[in-house]
Scaffold this motif. Structure first.
Motif, PDB file in Angstrom:
ATOM      1  N   ALA A  51       0.824  -1.210   0.000  1.00 33.80           N
ATOM      2  CA  ALA A  51       0.000   0.000   0.000  1.00 33.80           C
ATOM      3  C   ALA A  51       0.854   1.255   0.000  1.00 33.80           C
ATOM      4  CB  ALA A  51      -0.925  -0.011   1.225  1.00 33.80           C
ATOM      5  N   THR A  52       1.913   1.261   0.819  1.00 28.02           N
ATOM      6  CA  THR A  52       2.731   2.464   1.007  1.00 28.02           C
ATOM      7  C   THR A  52       3.630   2.747  -0.199  1.00 28.02           C
ATOM      8  OG1 THR A  52       2.758   2.149   3.405  1.00 28.02           O
ATOM      9  CG2 THR A  52       4.505   3.512   2.476  1.00 28.02           C
ATOM     10  N   GLY A  53       4.206   1.701  -0.801  1.00 26.51           N
ATOM     11  CA  GLY A  53       5.136   1.891  -1.912  1.00 26.51           C
ATOM     12  C   GLY A  53       4.503   2.605  -3.089  1.00 26.51           C
ATOM     13  N   TYR A  54       3.257   2.252  -3.400  1.00 32.08           N
ATOM     14  CA  TYR A  54       2.549   2.884  -4.506  1.00 32.08           C
ATOM     15  C   TYR A  54       2.341   4.370  -4.244  1.00 32.08           C
ATOM     16  CZ  TYR A  54      -1.206   3.877  -7.848  1.00 32.08           C
ATOM     17  OH  TYR A  54      -1.958   4.429  -8.844  1.00 32.08           O
ATOM     18  N   THR A  55       1.768   4.684  -3.067  1.00 31.09           N
ATOM     19  CA  THR A  55       1.428   6.077  -2.790  1.00 31.09           C
ATOM     20  C   THR A  55       2.667   6.948  -2.612  1.00 31.09           C
ATOM     21  OG1 THR A  55       1.093   5.395  -0.492  1.00 31.09           O
ATOM     22  CG2 THR A  55      -0.853   5.665  -1.830  1.00 31.09           C
ATOM     23  N   LEU A  56       3.734   6.384  -2.032  1.00 29.87           N
ATOM     24  CA  LEU A  56       4.964   7.155  -1.867  1.00 29.87           C
ATOM     25  C   LEU A  56       5.580   7.482  -3.223  1.00 29.87           C
ATOM     26  CD1 LEU A  56       7.070   8.390   0.009  1.00 29.87           C
ATOM     27  CD2 LEU A  56       8.205   6.169   0.092  1.00 29.87           C
ATOM     28  N   ALA A  57       5.657   6.488  -4.107  1.00 34.34           N
ATOM     29  CA  ALA A  57       6.207   6.723  -5.450  1.00 34.34           C
ATOM     30  C   ALA A  57       5.334   7.705  -6.223  1.00 34.34           C
ATOM     31  CB  ALA A  57       6.311   5.398  -6.212  1.00 34.34           C
ATOM     32  N   PHE A  58       4.030   7.581  -6.082  1.00 34.62           N
ATOM     33  CA  PHE A  58       3.088   8.487  -6.740  1.00 34.62           C
ATOM     34  C   PHE A  58       3.302   9.914  -6.249  1.00 34.62           C
ATOM     35  CE2 PHE A  58      -1.707   9.553  -7.219  1.00 34.62           C
ATOM     36  CZ  PHE A  58      -1.478  10.140  -8.459  1.00 34.62           C
ATOM     37  N   ALA A  59       3.447  10.074  -4.929  1.00 28.34           N
ATOM     38  CA  ALA A  59       3.617  11.406  -4.349  1.00 28.34           C
ATOM     39  C   ALA A  59       4.883  12.083  -4.861  1.00 28.34           C
ATOM     40  CB  ALA A  59       3.658  11.310  -2.824  1.00 28.34           C
ATOM     41  N   LEU A  60       5.975  11.342  -4.881  1.00 27.46           N
ATOM     42  CA  LEU A  60       7.248  11.935  -5.294  1.00 27.46           C
ATOM     43  C   LEU A  60       7.261  12.257  -6.786  1.00 27.46           C
ATOM     44  CD1 LEU A  60       9.696   9.711  -3.219  1.00 27.46           C
ATOM     45  CD2 LEU A  60       9.171  12.121  -2.847  1.00 27.46           C
ATOM     46  N   THR A  61       6.571  11.447  -7.581  1.00 28.50           N
ATOM     47  CA  THR A  61       6.564  11.682  -9.028  1.00 28.50           C
ATOM     48  C   THR A  61       5.594  12.793  -9.409  1.00 28.50           C
ATOM     49  OG1 THR A  61       6.950   9.303  -9.231  1.00 28.50           O
ATOM     50  CG2 THR A  61       6.540  10.499 -11.254  1.00 28.50           C
ATOM     51  N   LEU A  62       4.517  12.959  -8.614  1.00 24.76           N
ATOM     52  CA  LEU A  62       3.555  14.025  -8.892  1.00 24.76           C
ATOM     53  C   LEU A  62       4.220  15.390  -8.949  1.00 24.76           C
ATOM     54  CD1 LEU A  62       0.335  13.378  -6.749  1.00 24.76           C
ATOM     55  CD2 LEU A  62       0.411  13.910  -9.180  1.00 24.76           C
ATOM     56  N   ILE A  63       5.248  15.583  -8.103  1.00 26.60           N
ATOM     57  CA  ILE A  63       5.900  16.885  -8.010  1.00 26.60           C
ATOM     58  C   ILE A  63       6.486  17.305  -9.349  1.00 26.60           C
ATOM     59  CG2 ILE A  63       7.711  18.207  -6.829  1.00 26.60           C
ATOM     60  CD1 ILE A  63       7.437  16.300  -4.484  1.00 26.60           C
ATOM     61  N   ILE A  64       7.083  16.348 -10.045  1.00 26.80           N
ATOM     62  CA  ILE A  64       7.754  16.694 -11.302  1.00 26.80           C
ATOM     63  C   ILE A  64       6.943  16.305 -12.540  1.00 26.80           C
ATOM     64  CG2 ILE A  64      10.033  16.522 -10.262  1.00 26.80           C
ATOM     65  CD1 ILE A  64      10.367  13.813 -11.618  1.00 26.80           C
ATOM     66  N   GLY A  65       5.880  15.484 -12.358  1.00 24.89           N
ATOM     67  CA  GLY A  65       5.126  15.024 -13.520  1.00 24.89           C
ATOM     68  C   GLY A  65       4.527  16.149 -14.334  1.00 24.89           C
ATOM     69  N   GLY A  66       3.928  17.139 -13.647  1.00 28.52           N
ATOM     70  CA  GLY A  66       3.322  18.263 -14.354  1.00 28.52           C
ATOM     71  C   GLY A  66       4.350  19.100 -15.092  1.00 28.52           C
ATOM     72  N   ARG A  67       5.504  19.322 -14.472  1.00 28.17           N
ATOM     73  CA  ARG A  67       6.532  20.140 -15.111  1.00 28.17           C
ATOM     74  C   ARG A  67       7.151  19.425 -16.312  1.00 28.17           C
ATOM     75  NH1 ARG A  67       9.221  22.660  -9.607  1.00 28.17           N
ATOM     76  NH2 ARG A  67       7.552  24.153  -9.227  1.00 28.17           N
ATOM     77  N   LEU A  68       7.288  18.127 -16.220  1.00 31.26           N
ATOM     78  CA  LEU A  68       7.770  17.375 -17.387  1.00 31.26           C
ATOM     79  C   LEU A  68       6.768  17.478 -18.530  1.00 31.26           C
ATOM     80  CD1 LEU A  68       9.207  14.150 -15.708  1.00 31.26           C
ATOM     81  CD2 LEU A  68      10.511  15.892 -16.934  1.00 31.26           C
ATOM     82  N   GLY A  69       5.468  17.482 -18.194  1.00 30.69           N
ATOM     83  CA  GLY A  69       4.446  17.639 -19.225  1.00 30.69           C
ATOM     84  C   GLY A  69       4.527  18.996 -19.895  1.00 30.69           C
TER      85      GLY A  69
END
Length: 466
Positions: A51-69
């Motif tokens: 449960a934790t691995g998914y949400t932690l990876a999602f949280a950290l990637t969200l920060i840069i996902g929009g800027r990469l887009g």
């Protein structure tokens, strides 16, 4: 004036199918966790990391996902994220052991963090102002619908045992959806949206690494400490989170001073609503980890099937939808009163669940949990929506995107920390004498305490939302 993109509505439908898939996947796995544990012989910490691995990876990637887009194009990032999500779902579905499953779950979180931020960017850039409200309405509806479908689908698929795949179906069902969304987006989404000039300094990779190290230095000891016997290095590692966070803040300020784009603009937190709201939301979502242990108790402690567990939790989703619908329009008028009411409902629901679990023991029925679970869900819906709007209300238009990214990241971090902290206390108590009622009571009491702290902190928020 630029003509709106002609195929914006079909493109939005494809984008929302990916958001729906992410919400379902985020919820679907919790119902199947006990079955996965029995099938793969997983340790309790592995359940927490699933449960934790998914949400932690999602949280950290969200920060840069929009800027990469913004930099490489929203279509390119969405197709990459959706395709990667499908591949990692396939790997999770055929995982021969828990190690491969956990790696696939982390990969799912990373690719979800690349695809989900593109949806709001697409609405902002491709829809005229008179249509953005309607588009945002569809976007907002996707979350509760996905939250409702997740547990039900998890229970149905796990119990149906299609093709003899058992729990694996909950991951394999993502593959055709992701494939259709990726191919459709490549054909329907516009190619524009790329920031050719870019921004000075590029993506703040060192900032991501420092922040990830700070978070893992807390979460890893919490999840693994019990099984390792709580050696001294575990506490040293947790203490290291503070200097790592201080280093992150200093590094972000340095990037700003040198004209480079920071991962998080520290000046955002000069606003009281943002500074206090972020802390409350972190505690709020961490307290939701009590639902994680209740799911385990119902299946392993009381003997519910996955489907019966999902149906028992159904009133919570009804409450979330109702609370969210009430909270969104009223938050600007009632200000901090709304999250206070939401947290009071959460405290009442949690206390009632605690009494039911303690009083009925192994004879606990879904009907005895129906009202407290409904109250709990209503509190979540009311509190979550109003806290988010109040927290974002005080930010300037120029900072709106960055503030949204910070808020969404904190939500995911809280959702990751909940199973890690409350789950650790649950398994620690369960390991003492195998008493599920006592272990679940411990988890619910911690959830109650966290909601109580969040309630008190609400009085530090501004009385009215901007």
């Amino acid at each position: 004036m630029t003509e709106p993109y002609r195929r914006r509505w079909p493109a939005l439908a494809l984008l929302l199918s990916a958001v729906f898939m992410d919400m379902v996947d985020n919820q679907i796995v919790n119902i199947a966790l006990p079955t996965i544990q029995h099938d793969l012989g997983a340790q309790p910490s592995a359940l927490q990391w699933t449960a934790t691995g998914y949400t932690l990876a999602f949280a950290l990637t969200l920060i840069i996902g929009g800027r990469l887009g913004d930099r490489y194009g929203h279509r390119a990032l969405f197709v990459l994220g959706t395709a990667g999500f499908g591949v990692s779902s396939l790997v999770a579905g055929v995982a021969p052991n828990v190690t491969v499953l956990l790696a696939a779950r982390v990969a799912q979180g990373v690719f979800a963090g690349l695809m989900v931020p593109q949806v709001l960017s697409f609405i902002h850039t491709e829809f005229p102002e008179n249509e953005q409200g309607k588009a945002m309405g569809f976007y907002g509806m996707t979350f509760p619908i996905g939250g409702l479908a997740g547990p039900l689908l998890g229970g149905l698929l796990t119990e149906a045992d299609l093709f003899g795949w058992h729990w694996r179906t909950i991951f394999l069902v993502n593959v055709p959806i992701a494939l259709a969304a990726a191919v459709g987006a490549a054909l329907v989404m516009p190619a524009r949206g790329r920031d050719r000039a870019g921004r000075r300094g590029g993506i703040d990779v060192p900032g991501v690494l420092v922040l990830a190290a700070a978070l893992l230095s807390v979460l890893y000891p919490l999840v693994q400490g019990r099984e390792l016997g709580w050696p001294a290095w575990v506490f040293v590692l947790m203490a290291a989170a503070l200097p790592l966070l201080a280093l992150f803040v200093a590094q972000q300020r340095s990037r700003e001073r040198h004209g480079r784009e920071p991962l998080v603009r520290i000046g955002l937190f000069d606003n009281r609503a943002m500074a206090v709201g972020i802390v409350i939301m972190l505690i709020f979502y961490c307290g939701m980890g009590a639902f994680f242990v209740l799911t385990l108790h119902l299946q392993d402690g009381v003997g519910y099937s996955p489907l019966k567990t999902a149906l028992t939790m159904l009133p919570a989703t009804v409450g979330i939808v109702a609370g969210n619908g009430i909270g969104m329009p009223l938050a600007p008028k009632l200000g901090r009163l709304l999250p206070v009411v939401g947290l009071v409902l959460l405290l009442a629901g949690s206390a009632w669940m605690l009494a039911a679990v303690t009083g009925y023991g192994s004879g606990l029925t879904p009907w005895q949990l129906a009202v407290p679970v409904l109250l709990y869900g209503a509190g979540l819906g009311l509190g979550a929506s109003s806290l988010m709007l109040i927290t974002l209300a005080g930010t300037s238009t120029a900072d709106a995107g960055a503030a949204s990214g910070v808020v969404n990241t904190v939500v995911q971090l809280g959702a990751a920390a909940g199973p890690a902290t409350i789950g650790t206390a649950f398994f620690n108590r369960l390991g003492t004498d195998g008493n599920f009622v006592a272990a679940t009571r411990t988890g619910l009491v911690i959830g109650l305490a966290l909601f109580g702290v969040a309630l008190l902190a609400c009085f530090l928020l501004p009385r009215r939302a901007a």
